[in-house]
Write an enzyme that holds these catalytic residues in place. Structure first.
Site, mmCIF file in Angstrom:
data_model
loop_
_atom_site.group_PDB
_atom_site.id
_atom_site.type_symbol
_atom_site.label_atom_id
_atom_site.label_comp_id
_atom_site.label_asym_id
_atom_site.label_seq_id
_atom_site.Cartn_x
_atom_site.Cartn_y
_atom_site.Cartn_z
ATOM 1 N N ASP A 1 143.331 -29.577 11.010
ATOM 2 C CA ASP A 1 143.756 -29.279 12.379
ATOM 3 C C ASP A 1 143.697 -27.759 12.549
ATOM 4 O O ASP A 1 144.417 -27.024 11.869
ATOM 5 C CB ASP A 1 145.187 -29.807 12.536
ATOM 6 N N ILE A 2 142.854 -27.301 13.453
ATOM 7 C CA ILE A 2 142.629 -25.862 13.611
ATOM 8 C C ILE A 2 143.901 -25.122 14.036
ATOM 9 O O ILE A 2 144.053 -23.936 13.738
ATOM 10 C CB ILE A 2 141.457 -25.629 14.598
ATOM 11 N N ASN B 1 137.164 -25.518 28.868
ATOM 12 C CA ASN B 1 136.305 -25.841 30.019
ATOM 13 C C ASN B 1 136.267 -24.634 30.950
ATOM 14 O O ASN B 1 136.976 -23.652 30.726
ATOM 15 C CB ASN B 1 136.800 -27.106 30.737
ATOM 16 N N VAL C 1 140.745 -30.555 21.325
ATOM 17 C CA VAL C 1 141.233 -29.362 20.625
ATOM 18 C C VAL C 1 141.914 -28.396 21.608
ATOM 19 O O VAL C 1 142.878 -27.704 21.248
ATOM 20 C CB VAL C 1 140.092 -28.712 19.812
ATOM 21 N N ASP C 2 141.447 -28.375 22.834
ATOM 22 C CA ASP C 2 142.041 -27.527 23.876
ATOM 23 C C ASP C 2 143.515 -27.906 24.086
ATOM 24 O O ASP C 2 144.407 -27.033 24.090
ATOM 25 C CB ASP C 2 141.221 -27.735 25.167
ATOM 26 N N SER D 1 131.818 -28.806 21.802
ATOM 27 C CA SER D 1 131.015 -29.716 22.663
ATOM 28 C C SER D 1 130.792 -31.115 22.106
ATOM 29 O O SER D 1 130.188 -31.942 22.786
ATOM 30 C CB SER D 1 129.631 -29.131 23.010
ATOM 31 N N GLY E 1 132.951 -33.491 21.283
ATOM 32 C CA GLY E 1 133.942 -34.511 21.616
ATOM 33 C C GLY E 1 133.709 -35.005 23.039
ATOM 34 O O GLY E 1 132.721 -35.685 23.315
ATOM 35 N N TYR F 1 132.524 -33.575 25.484
ATOM 36 C CA TYR F 1 131.244 -33.129 26.075
ATOM 37 C C TYR F 1 130.023 -33.805 25.436
ATOM 38 O O TYR F 1 128.893 -33.541 25.850
ATOM 39 C CB TYR F 1 131.132 -31.609 26.020
#
Ligand code: AR6
Length: 175
Positions: free
Chosen positions: A15-16, A29, A38-39, A122, A124, A126
Site C-alpha cells: 500500500d503506497i 484525475n 489509490v487517489d 492508469s 485501474g 482508467y
C-alpha cells in the site's frame, strides 16, 4: 521485494500510503478533487488538508504533474499526476502515460525529492493494459534516473501480485 541497480530501483508489493519516502505519486484525475483507488487511499491517509491544497492547484492536465505536501501521510510530499483513460491505444495513450511518469520525475527533481514511489498509473479505473503500462513506466524511469543523479531511489509499489510479477519482468528487461 526485489532490488535492482544497487537499490536504485525497487519493485515491491504493498500500500503506497504506508511508505515513508520523500514523495509518493498519486494517480489522480484532471480535477484533483479526489476519487477512488489509490487517489482515495492517499486522500484518506493524508487527511482533509490535502483536498484544500489540491483545490488551490486548479486541476492538472493529462500527462502533467503537480506537488503538494503529504500532510498526515508518512511521505513528505504527494506528486499528483493524471494518466490517460485507455480507449483503444490509438488516442495517444502510450505517449500520455510516458509523459505522466516523466513530468512526475521532473517535478520531483525540481523539489529536491530523492526517493519516490509510483503506483501503476492508469491501470485501474482508467483501464490501461497492465503489461503495456509496466513497460512504459519502467522504460521512462530507467532512462530518467540514468541521466539524473538527483533521484536516488524509485519504488514501483504494486498493489497486487499480478502487477508485481509484471514489473519484475519489465525491470529485468531494462537493467
Ligand atoms: N497503493 C498502491 N496502489 C494502489 C492502492 C494503494 N493503496 N490502491 C489502488 N492501487 P486507480 P487509475 C492500484 O484506479 O487507473 C481514481 O478515482 C490499483 O490496484 O487508482 O489511474 C482517480 O480519481 C491500480 O493498479 O488509478 C481517477 O479518477 C493502480 O493503483 C482514476 O481513479 C491504479 O488504479 C484514475 O484511474
Amino acid at each position: 521485494m526485489k532490488r535492482y541497480l544497487g537499490g536504485r530501483i525497487i519493485v515491491q508489493r504493498g500500500d503506497i500510503t504506508q511508505l515513508a519516502v520523500d514523495a509518493i505519486v498519486n494517480a489522480a484525475n484532471n480535477t484533483l478533487s479526489g476519487g477512488g483507488g489509490v487517489d482515495g487511499a492517499i486522500h484518506r491517509g493524508a487527511g482533509p488538508l490535502l483536498a484544500d491544497a489540491c483545490r488551490a492547484l486548479g486541476g492538472c492536465r493529462t500527462g502533467e504533474a503537480k506537488i503538494t505536501r503529504g500532510f498526515r501521510l508518512p511521505a513528505k510530499h504527494v506528486i499528483h499526476t493524471v494518466g490517460p483513460i485507455w480507449e483503444d491505444g490509438r488516442h495517444g495513450e502510450d505517449d500520455l502515460l510516458a509523459r505522466a511518469y516523466d513530468n512526475t520525475l521532473k517535478v520531483a527533481l525540481e523539489n529536491g525529492i530523492r526517493t519516490i514511489a509510483f503506483p501503476c498509473i492508469s491501470t485501474g479505473a482508467y483501464r490501461f493494459p497492465a503489461e503495456r503500462a509496466s513497460e512504459i513506466a519502467v522504460g521512462v524511469v530507467t532512462s530518467f534516473i540514468d541521466t539524473h543523479d538527483g533521484i536516488e531511489q524509485v519504488i514501483f509499489c504494486c498493489f497486487n501480485e499480478d502487477d508485481y510479477e509484471l514489473y519484475i519482468e519489465a525491470v529485468e528487461q531494462f537493467v
